[in-house]
Each structure stands twice: as C-alpha cells, then as structure tokens.
Design a protein around this motif. Structure first.
Motif, PDB file in Angstrom:
ATOM      1  N   MET A  52       0.839  -1.196   0.000  1.00 12.84           N
ATOM      2  CA  MET A  52       0.000   0.000   0.000  1.00 12.84           C
ATOM      3  C   MET A  52       0.872   1.244   0.000  1.00 12.84           C
ATOM      4  N   PRO A  53       0.423   2.307  -0.668  1.00 13.35           N
ATOM      5  CA  PRO A  53       1.284   3.471  -0.842  1.00 13.35           C
ATOM      6  C   PRO A  53       1.617   4.204   0.450  1.00 13.35           C
ATOM      7  N   SER A  54       0.729   4.159   1.442  1.00 15.02           N
ATOM      8  CA  SER A  54       0.953   4.970   2.641  1.00 15.02           C
ATOM      9  C   SER A  54       0.188   4.404   3.821  1.00 15.02           C
ATOM     10  N   LEU A  55       0.545   4.895   5.003  1.00 19.21           N
ATOM     11  CA  LEU A  55      -0.163   4.484   6.208  1.00 19.21           C
ATOM     12  C   LEU A  55      -1.634   4.914   6.128  1.00 19.21           C
ATOM     13  N   ALA A  56      -1.873   6.064   5.516  1.00 25.55           N
ATOM     14  CA  ALA A  56      -3.250   6.536   5.383  1.00 25.55           C
ATOM     15  C   ALA A  56      -4.072   5.525   4.588  1.00 25.55           C
ATOM     16  N   CYS A  57      -3.475   4.985   3.552  1.00 21.10           N
ATOM     17  CA  CYS A  57      -4.159   3.986   2.730  1.00 21.10           C
ATOM     18  C   CYS A  57      -4.410   2.714   3.539  1.00 21.10           C
ATOM     19  N   VAL A  58      -3.423   2.319   4.350  1.00 20.40           N
ATOM     20  CA  VAL A  58      -3.585   1.120   5.189  1.00 20.40           C
ATOM     21  C   VAL A  58      -4.775   1.305   6.127  1.00 20.40           C
ATOM     22  N   ARG A  59      -4.852   2.495   6.734  1.00 21.68           N
ATOM     23  CA  ARG A  59      -5.937   2.761   7.691  1.00 21.68           C
ATOM     24  C   ARG A  59      -7.302   2.726   7.012  1.00 21.68           C
ATOM     25  N   GLN A  60      -7.307   3.075   5.742  1.00 24.25           N
ATOM     26  CA  GLN A  60      -8.551   3.079   4.998  1.00 24.25           C
ATOM     27  C   GLN A  60      -9.063   1.647   4.780  1.00 24.25           C
ATOM     28  N   HIS A  61      -8.133   0.723   4.634  1.00 27.78           N
ATOM     29  CA  HIS A  61      -8.523  -0.646   4.288  1.00 27.78           C
ATOM     30  C   HIS A  61      -8.502  -1.611   5.463  1.00 27.78           C
ATOM     31  N   CYS A  62      -7.764  -1.260   6.527  1.00 22.92           N
ATOM     32  CA  CYS A  62      -7.604  -2.200   7.641  1.00 22.92           C
ATOM     33  C   CYS A  62      -7.761  -1.486   8.968  1.00 22.92           C
ATOM     34  N   VAL A  63      -8.099  -2.272   9.978  1.00 26.67           N
ATOM     35  CA  VAL A  63      -8.124  -1.766  11.344  1.00 26.67           C
ATOM     36  C   VAL A  63      -6.710  -1.947  11.902  1.00 26.67           C
ATOM     37  N   THR A  64      -6.124  -0.891  12.416  1.00 26.66           N
ATOM     38  CA  THR A  64      -4.746  -1.019  12.910  1.00 26.66           C
ATOM     39  C   THR A  64      -4.623  -0.543  14.354  1.00 26.66           C
ATOM     40  N   THR A  65      -3.653  -1.104  15.065  1.00 26.13           N
ATOM     41  CA  THR A  65      -3.306  -0.632  16.397  1.00 26.13           C
ATOM     42  C   THR A  65      -1.975   0.121  16.269  1.00 26.13           C
ATOM     43  N   PRO A  66      -1.616   0.936  17.285  1.00 28.07           N
ATOM     44  CA  PRO A  66      -0.325   1.628  17.216  1.00 28.07           C
ATOM     45  C   PRO A  66       0.836   0.647  17.052  1.00 28.07           C
ATOM     46  N   GLN A  67       0.753  -0.515  17.701  1.00 23.42           N
ATOM     47  CA  GLN A  67       1.840  -1.497  17.587  1.00 23.42           C
ATOM     48  C   GLN A  67       1.937  -2.031  16.163  1.00 23.42           C
ATOM     49  N   GLU A  68       0.796  -2.227  15.535  1.00 23.40           N
ATOM     50  CA  GLU A  68       0.811  -2.722  14.155  1.00 23.40           C
ATOM     51  C   GLU A  68       1.385  -1.665  13.210  1.00 23.40           C
ATOM     52  N   GLU A  69       1.061  -0.406  13.471  1.00 18.99           N
ATOM     53  CA  GLU A  69       1.601   0.655  12.635  1.00 18.99           C
ATOM     54  C   GLU A  69       3.111   0.778  12.822  1.00 18.99           C
ATOM     55  N   ASP A  70       3.567   0.626  14.065  1.00 15.90           N
ATOM     56  CA  ASP A  70       5.017   0.641  14.314  1.00 15.90           C
ATOM     57  C   ASP A  70       5.714  -0.461  13.530  1.00 15.90           C
ATOM     58  N   LEU A  71       5.090  -1.628  13.509  1.00 11.95           N
ATOM     59  CA  LEU A  71       5.672  -2.770  12.811  1.00 11.95           C
ATOM     60  C   LEU A  71       5.727  -2.512  11.301  1.00 11.95           C
TER      61      LEU A  71
END
Ligand code: ZN
Ligand code: ZN
Ligand code: FE
Length: 743
Positions: free
Chosen positions: A258-277
């Motif tokens: 995915m191009p960016s974290l913003a795009c990831v958030r749009q498609h998936c539910v994320t936690t801060p730990q998952e975003e760090d990873l």
C-alpha cells in the motif's frame, strides 16, 4: 583535538559485537571522539566494531555515556567489552580500514527500509537523487541481499562493479556526511539503473510504463530487494484471478503493498503497535484485520481472516507507488512452491508466461530473500516468515553451543549455524518438495557457511527419514544428531525466550514423526534439564491414505466419526475405499495431530473440506469465529495423559445437527483446546508454559490459551523472533543437538 599526555591519560579498548557494521557507527564514534578531544581509532573488524580511545578519564566517561545514547538506530549490539590498555601517546583520531583476517563472528545486517531523509530526497525535484531508485544512506538500504563476504565493505558487495562518481565518493569519504561509508551509495550518474521489458515507444520511463500496465490490470514482475515480486492491481478481481491462474496458486492469500499508512488505515483496522511494525526498518508484511468496506478484491486474502499488508521499503517501491497510489498485490516472483527468482535472465525465462511487463535493474541480488511476514500478538511483534529485514540476525540462546549446522524440517525450511551462544538462521527457504527448492536449500547452507567461514562439526536434522533435509544430513559424511520434530519446536521457543528452568512445552502442529513411529502433533512435554517426557497428547486416530489426509480434511473427519460411531455414520463423509483403509488399518497411520483435528472439525462444520495450502482449513475455522466473544466450550476428556476428543466430536455433531451458528461451534472448539492446555498445566506444577508449532499461528487460540494461563499465574512464552511453524525448527535442532553433544 590532541589528548594532552597528563598522568590522568587513559586508553580504553571498546569492542561492540552484533550487527554493528554499515549502520553509521564509525562516523558517530568519530564525531564523539572529536567532541571530547580524544585520540585513537575506530574500525570494523570481522568480530565487530573495535574502538580505541585515549584521553582523560572524565572525557572517556563522557564519551562512553554518549556513545550509549547515540547508538545508530539500526545497530543491534549483542555484547560490549571495555578494557583498559596502555596509553600510546597518540594525538589524533582516525578511522582505520577494515581488517579482513580472523574469525568471522560479526553479524551481517539485514536489509533496512528507506529512511525518511532518503525518501525526501527522491521526491524533491531539485535534489540530485530526485527519482533515483537506488538511493540509500548509512541508516538505510540493502545489506544482506548485496553482501558477498564480510567485512561489509563495498568491494565485498554486489555494488563492486559500479564505480562511484566524484560526488558520491566525496559523500562516502566524509565522516560528517550521512553517506560516510554507506557501501551501496550511488546516484543516477554512477549507480544501478532500471528499465522495462518489453520496452515501449512514447513512454517516459519504466515506472510510468509499470503504472500504466498496472492500471490496465496487467501483471508486473518487479526486481526488488531480495528477488522478483509479481504485482497486480489488488482492487481488480479479474486481474488478481489471472495472477492466481498463471502462478498456479489457487487459494493461498496474497500480500498487498500500500502506498501509505493513510491507505492502510482506509482498508484495515490497525493498532499503534501494528503501525510501528509496518513502519519498522524491517518493513515486513503485517497481518491486519481488513475493514468491511475495503475495495481490495476478496480474491486477494481468500480464506484468511487477515490481509497481509506492507509499505514501500525501497526507493524503487516508493517511486512505483507514487505512480500507482492504490493497493497492489505483491507476491513472490515464482511459480507456486518454487524459490523466488533473483536474476534478470532467469526471471525473464521462468516468469515469462506469468508477467506482462518486467521492471529490471542491474544491481545483482546476492541471495534470495522473500518479504517477511509478521503480526502483533499480545501487543508485541511475532515473526511468521523470517526473511528480508530480519535474516540473518542471530538469535542469542542461553548456553554455548558446539559448531552445529541445523538443516531444519521439510516445510517452510530454514537452516541455521551455531557460533557460541549465537544461532544464525538463514532466510525462509520454503518447502523442499521440488528440485529447485532443494537446490535453494543447498545453496543457503553453502552460503551461510561461507559467509561466516563456518565449518560444521555436527549436523542436526529431523527424525523423519524422508525429509530432503534429513537425507542431505545423512549423506553429508559428518556426525549427525536426529532431533524429534516437536522437541525441536518447543526447544526453539524456549531458547529464544532465554528459558533455563524446567518448563511445560506444548507442541501442536500438522505432522511430525514421533519417537514411537506414529505421527505426532498434539504433544505436551515436561522438559527438565534438556530431556523431554511426553506427559500428555491427543488421543491418536487414523489418517486414511496417510499423506493424502493432509490435503483432504474429510479423511480426518471420517476417521474420528468412524472411531466413535462406526462405519454407518462415517460413510456419509467419505467414499467406501477410504473406509476400508480405516477398517483394515492399511495405509492409515495413527496420529495425535491437533492440526488434523482442526481439519476434521472444519469438515464436520462444513467450513472447509480441503487444505490447498498448509493450514487452510484451520485458518478458515478461525475466521468464522469473527467478532463472536464467548467462554462456552466443548470438552476434551483429559483425566489421563490422553486428551480424548470423543466428547468434543459428539457435541460438534449435535450442534451442527441443531443448526447452532458455526461461529459459536468454532469458538467452542478453540476454547476447548485452550482449556485442555490449562488443565494439563495445572497438573504439572510447572509455572512456565511454552507454546510452539504451526497450530499456534492461530491468533485466537494463542491468545485464548495465553490469557487463561496467565489468569492462573502461569508464565506463557510464544515465538517472537523465529516462526512458530517449521521455520523455527532449525533453531530448536541446533540447541538440542548442542545439548546432546555436550552429554
Ligand atoms: Zn537513508
Ligand atoms: Zn554517483
Ligand atoms: Fe511442525
């Protein structure tokens, strides 16, 4: 910056071991030595980073303190030694050349995702690295996939044929530059280049070509960091299906770039730990929960409850995603079950009838390294496939080991070498079914041994005589220690968690050859002083057709039903030929596998009736639980050492008949397994519980068992650094062979 030769003058020798080279350590040391007016030198050697500093004790103290605080982010220090030596009266501080002799125990660093500063440069129109796909600095860029030998110097990398231009050389030589001794440093003038095949008229560049092809639903083969990837628009079902067809991969989930974290958030539910990873330097594929309204095609994740997502980790990926700012399937560039392609010519040949467009470059890849897969379990990362970004970092184990080469299992193979207390694991190699995979396995062994000048004194392998890895070990001519598969599983988990006390090891997986000649996979071991007592296991049942039962879940289901209710009910599930195998006990080996119990329950609940890839049915059974939260459970009768599934199977059949919601049935089944672990744990009197084996990739089960156990004061250990599946076997083999050799 001269050190005054007063009586106070001291000289210290500092040795840092671990992954300390090629991360910007030497310029940091140089800068700090200058700041505190110290004399001496710093150099990379084959054992790590060596520093000698001379000055007053106060200055030296400040230096050491700041060195601790200013450690480069990518450095992994496994040991630090400080020794006082005779002052030499030196007055300058210098950076010395690497020393190439001596034993090789320094760690080669894994490949590091592009740092924010480098990303800024490639997108800044006036920067000289604007749009340059091979931009890197001391804090980022390729390592393991370009290194040919250690110490890690440019002449020992696949960059050796590119001669730096004056500007790049200047950056490389200046201790104050962020590219000081960045071995792959290059620019568009002097470094590697990309091009596309077929070449197209009228298109400005290969990445624009790639973007247009992706937009049309075409399949791209991209030469990345550790090998080729196949890319296709993840929102385009037809295109994804075409990729599945051409790659001969019907069901196994694909990962998405995915191009960016913003795009990831749009498609998936994320936690801060998952975003760090996702944003970590390893930049693995992270398993995330997809949102319901994501426009990623359902053909991408298929039966998985998760969507594997990664962010761009090289300048090439950043540039490509800038042109194609939407989710793109990114999967290993191979046909199913074959090793990943790394060479241009080989890829053009082998991927010719899969890819429509190739994006190639001329920086050779030293060794194949797939994208790693990880997830967050209980707030902490857990690696499920260990390759790019993690390999070949060592795992530090509690005890010194002899020089063992461990050759792993048969599926999801990795190999490992032990040097002292460090076990260096290869990247994920894969299943050893094809001749190509076996070739990759042999090359990985040869490569790891050559890189570390390692001569094995002992080989550790599985007990199973038909594993390709076992056959290789037995033919090697070296002393061989065969390690039971499930012992290796729990020993790996215990070792990476540094456990030195007695523990209860729970080893649950698909199959592995047991000490009694039956197929194990639902085992409890009491591990005391390196020996294992099998204190409990799943009630064995027959697997009609042997190996065939791994793929066909109906066979395990029929076997359980036949054992409890007889042939009349089992014949509703399978054809007569399979029943005959059960009745005569011919070609129907006994197994205590929890993996096969999952298959049976998946079949009885009509969730899945085959495994088109390892663990598919179990994955589907986990997925159907969805958001249901219940403590309801079936019962596994465990008054003796045998966990009897008969009451569980009876209750499942009744619930199915009464049309109980399948989510509830699945949850009760998982809960029953977790309860069984708790009950066995209570009986042992041990406080430390180790969970290993492919079954514990099931997050619901791992979390449920963990919380029940912790609720009663047990300490629970799961895999973090190496996979819970057979990718972790080589670590366990190395540790146990070491124990056995010591006697
Ligand atoms: Zn950088
Ligand atoms: Zn240059
Ligand atoms: Fe296993």
């Amino acid at each position: 910056m001269a050190a005054s030769a007063t009586t106070d003058t001291q000289r210290l020798r500092v040795l840092l071991r671990g992954a300390v080279q090629g991360v910007g350590f030497r310029p940091t040391v140089y800068r700090l030595a200058a700041k505190f007016g110290l004399a001496g030198w710093v150099r990379n050697s084959s054992i790590g980073l060596e520093i000698e500093v001379e000055g007053s004790s106060g200055q030296l103290g400040d230096f050491l303190l700041e060195l601790k605080q200013e450690r480069p982010r990518a450095a992994v220090i496994t040991a630090e030694e400080v020794l006082e030596i005779e002052p030499s009266g030196a007055t300058r501080f210098e950076i010395h050349f690497s020393d190439a002799v001596g034993p090789k125990t320094t760690s080669v660093l894994p490949d590091l995702a592009t740092c924010p500063t480098c990303i800024q440069e490639i997108f800044h129109p006036t920067d000289r690295r604007f749009g340059y796909a091979f931009t890197n600095c001391t804090l980022c860029g390729p390592r393991y996939t370009i290194v040919l030998d250690i110490p890690y110097d440019r002449s020992n990398t696949t960059m050796q044929t590119f001669e730096s231009c004056a500007q790049c050389r200047c950056e490389y030589e200046s201790p104050y530059d962020r590219r000081f001794h960045a071995q792959p440093n290059a620019c568009a003038t002097c470094g590697p280049q990309i091009w596309s095949v077929p070449q197209r008229e009228g298109i400005t560049g290969p990445l624009v070509h790639a973007a247009q092809a992706l937009a049309m639903g075409h399949i791209i083969a991209l030469k990345g960091i550790g090998g080729f990837q196949l890319l296709v628009d993840a929102r385009n079902s037809a295109a994804v299906n075409r990729l599945r067809e051409r790659k001969h991969r019907e069901e196994k989930p694909f990962a998405v770039l995915m191009p960016s974290l913003a795009c990831v958030r749009q498609h998936c539910v994320t936690t801060p730990q998952e975003e760090d990873l996702l944003l970590s330097q390893a930049a693995p594929i992270v398993l995330l929960r997809p949102r319901e309204h994501s426009d990623v095609a359902p053909e991408v994740a298929k039966s998985s409850p998760y969507l594997g997502v990664m962010l761009p980790y090289s300048p090439l990926h950043h540039l490509l995603m800038r042109e194609s700012p939407f989710p793109v399937v990114a999967t290993s560039g191979n046909r199913s079950d074959e090793p990943i392609s790394i060479d241009n010519e080989e890829a053009l040949d082998r991927l010719n009838d899969i890819a429509d467009v190739f994006i190639l470059h001329n920086r050779p890849i030293a060794r194949p390294c797939d994208d790693s897969v990880a997830r967050v379990l209980g707030d902490r990362p857990q690696i499920l496939r260990r390759a790019r970004g993690y390999a070949p970092l060592p795992v530090t184990v509690p005890h010194e080991l002899p020089q063992v080469l461990a050759v792993g299992g048969h599926l999801k193979n990795t190999v490992a070498i032990a040097i002292g207390r460090q076990v260096f694991l290869s990247q994920h190699i894969g299943d050893l079914d094809s001749p190509e995979a076996r070739g990759a396995f042999e090359r990985a062994i040869e490569d790891l041994c050559r890189l570390y000048r390692f001569e094995p004194k002992l080989i550790a392998c599985d007990l199973h005589p038909d594993y390709a890895s076992t056959r290789w070990a037995l033919a090697s001519g070296l002393p061989v220690i065969q390690v039971q598969h499930h012992h290796a599983h729990v020993a790996a988990c215990a070792a990476e968690n540094g456990i030195t006390t007695d523990y209860l090891g729970v080893a649950w997986d698909g199959t592995g050859l047991g000490l009694d000649g039956t197929i194990w996979g639902g085992e409890f071991f009491l591990s005391a002083n390196g020996s294992f007592e099998r204190i409990a296991h799943l009630r064995p049942f027959r697997l009609p057709g042997g190996e065939a039962a791994i793929r066909d879940c109906r066979r395990s289901a029929a076997s359980l039903v036949w054992q409890v209710y007889g042939a009349s009910r089992a014949e509703e599930i399978v054809e007569p030929g399979i029943l005959t195998m059960l009745e005569r006990g011919i070609n129907a080996p006994l197994s205590s596998s929890v993996g096969r119990l999952f298959d049976a329950v998946a079949c009885l609940t009509r969730v899945a009736d085959q495994n088109r890839f390892e663990g598919e049915a179990a994955m589907s059974l986990e997925r159907v639980i969805g958001k249901l939260c219940t403590a309801q459970t079936y019962t596994i009768d465990n008054r003796g050492p045998i966990g009897d599934w008969a009451p569980l199977v009876g209750a499942v059949l009744t619930n199915v008949q009464n049309r109980v919601d399948v989510a509830r049935i699945a949850a009760k089944f998982h809960n029953a397994l977790a309860n069984w672990i708790l009950q066995v744990a209570r009986r042992t009197g041990l406080k430390q519980i180790v969970l290993s084996g492919g079954v514990f990739q099931n997050a619901y089960l791992a979390e449920r068992a963990g919380s029940l156990l912790r609720g009663e004061g047990f300490e629970v250990f799961v895999h973090r650094q190496v996979p819970s599946n057979d990718g972790g076997i080589s670590l366990g083999q190395a540790v146990l062979a070491g124990n056995y050799a010591r006697g």
